[in-house]
Enzyme design. Sequence first.
Site, PDB file in Angstrom:
ATOM      1  N   TYR A 125     -62.043  76.404  52.511  1.00 53.76           N
ATOM      2  CA  TYR A 125     -62.183  77.837  52.272  1.00 53.76           C
ATOM      3  C   TYR A 125     -63.610  78.337  52.477  1.00 53.76           C
ATOM      4  O   TYR A 125     -63.985  79.369  51.942  1.00 53.76           O
ATOM      5  CB  TYR A 125     -61.741  78.179  50.834  1.00 53.76           C
ATOM      6  CG  TYR A 125     -60.261  78.045  50.580  1.00 53.76           C
ATOM      7  CD1 TYR A 125     -59.425  77.396  51.470  1.00 53.76           C
ATOM      8  CD2 TYR A 125     -59.688  78.582  49.434  1.00 53.76           C
ATOM      9  CE1 TYR A 125     -58.067  77.258  51.240  1.00 53.76           C
ATOM     10  CE2 TYR A 125     -58.329  78.456  49.198  1.00 53.76           C
ATOM     11  CZ  TYR A 125     -57.531  77.791  50.098  1.00 53.76           C
ATOM     12  OH  TYR A 125     -56.188  77.669  49.854  1.00 53.76           O
ATOM     13  N   LYS A 174     -56.770  63.007  49.383  1.00 53.82           N
ATOM     14  CA  LYS A 174     -56.013  62.541  50.547  1.00 53.82           C
ATOM     15  C   LYS A 174     -56.964  61.683  51.378  1.00 53.82           C
ATOM     16  O   LYS A 174     -57.106  61.862  52.598  1.00 53.82           O
ATOM     17  CB  LYS A 174     -55.499  63.763  51.339  1.00 53.82           C
ATOM     18  CG  LYS A 174     -54.557  63.440  52.468  1.00 53.82           C
ATOM     19  CD  LYS A 174     -53.162  63.114  51.997  1.00 53.82           C
ATOM     20  CE  LYS A 174     -52.287  62.687  53.162  1.00 53.82           C
ATOM     21  NZ  LYS A 174     -50.936  62.277  52.760  1.00 53.82           N
ATOM     22  N   ASP A 207     -49.884  64.250  47.980  1.00 52.71           N
ATOM     23  CA  ASP A 207     -48.438  64.428  48.183  1.00 52.71           C
ATOM     24  C   ASP A 207     -47.643  63.731  47.084  1.00 52.71           C
ATOM     25  O   ASP A 207     -46.686  64.290  46.535  1.00 52.71           O
ATOM     26  CB  ASP A 207     -47.992  63.982  49.583  1.00 52.71           C
ATOM     27  CG  ASP A 207     -48.804  62.846  50.160  1.00 52.71           C
ATOM     28  OD1 ASP A 207     -49.782  62.439  49.523  1.00 52.71           O
ATOM     29  OD2 ASP A 207     -48.447  62.349  51.238  1.00 52.71           O
ATOM     30  N   ASP A 231     -55.719  74.864  44.934  1.00 49.72           N
ATOM     31  CA  ASP A 231     -55.060  76.162  45.047  1.00 49.72           C
ATOM     32  C   ASP A 231     -53.540  75.966  44.959  1.00 49.72           C
ATOM     33  O   ASP A 231     -52.833  76.642  44.203  1.00 49.72           O
ATOM     34  CB  ASP A 231     -55.452  76.788  46.398  1.00 49.72           C
ATOM     35  CG  ASP A 231     -55.108  78.256  46.489  1.00 49.72           C
ATOM     36  OD1 ASP A 231     -54.590  78.806  45.500  1.00 49.72           O
ATOM     37  OD2 ASP A 231     -55.344  78.847  47.561  1.00 49.72           O
TER      38      ASP A 231
END
Length: 335
Positions: A125, A174, A207, A231
């Site tokens: 972002y 991740k 995930d 988010d």
Amino acid sequence: MTQTITVIRGDGIGPEIMDATLHVLDLMSLDLSYEYADAGLVALEKHGELLPAATMESIRRNRIALKSPLTTPVGEGFSSINVELRKRFDLYANVRPAKSFPNTKSRFPENVDIVTVRENTEGAYIGEGQSLSEDGETAVLQQKVTRRGSERIARYAFELARRTGRQKVTVVHKANILKSTSGLFLRTARMVAQEYPDIECNEMIVDNCCMQLVMKPEQFDVLVTTNLFGDIISDLCAGLVGGLGLAPGANIGTDAAIFEAVHGTAPDIAGQGKANPCALLLGAAQMLDHLGKVDEAGRLRAAIVQTLESRDSLTPDLGGDGNTMSFARAIGRRI
Ligand code: NAI
């Protein structure tokens, strides 16, 4: 000493939920005074800009703001006011609690009590390095993760756990695929964790974390993660406990902090007195914690829980036939 806070009443349902929230705060003898400032559409109409300098100055001076949702006009070249506020005040920690409440349309009416600590200024972002090829066929996005940014958010999460008596911090990442960005975040969080031997630390790939949150949310306590994952995960957590009407958020930096409801301006119900004020009230409870008024924050949360339990004057989103102010008055009677 009286604490002055900047109050931004916002757009859509913003003024309704802010009036309801201030009604409850006023019943609590908190020694707060309010400095009203405009932002969003209302500011654009009154002052010709979405985020007037006077509003920025008010937040800078008071260091604490309570903010209702704002409308950023779409497709007219305006950048998000919320993102702008986070950037300008370096509000690096986005703290979003998700807790089971009684009598809500929740899949988990008990046993969920999770705080997501999201890095709020880096990651995907940053607003830089976005490009689309001339033929419109290829888009590129840069992410930025720094050791400093990762270290301060990890430390914030562990300090929050220690301060609030929480047991465990889960680092969500991740790093198996995003080896540079998520890898740096994970390695840095591991180092910070070593300074907190009293807090259990585990790691989870994002995930798997999403699946585990839906299957077995009670295993989680504090989650700490990068901007984009945070988010998404924090909305997932809000969904576990009954949705947006009960989801508050704090944006915390070294020099300022802004407390808010997570939801938007709800134009479909604005001006009808139907808006649930709980999310902003819970944001106000986070603000009281931040101001060191921890007992008062607890009283406010307890009054909300008691009102939900008794189903007194609940708003239509909670299946009640009350309105924004009658719900706030019912909470106020239990303070
Ligand atoms: P939204 O959160 O405003 O509304 C989504 C749905 O939830 C609507 O059906 C609405 O009626 C309902 N809802 C939201 N808050 C509620 C409450 N307190 N009580 C009862 N029902 C409630 O999301 P949407 O429609 O995507 O966005 C509307 C506007 O809000 C947009 O202009 C958007 O940019 C802005 N927005 C502002 C935010 C902020 O300032 N923090 C955050 C999210 C959106």
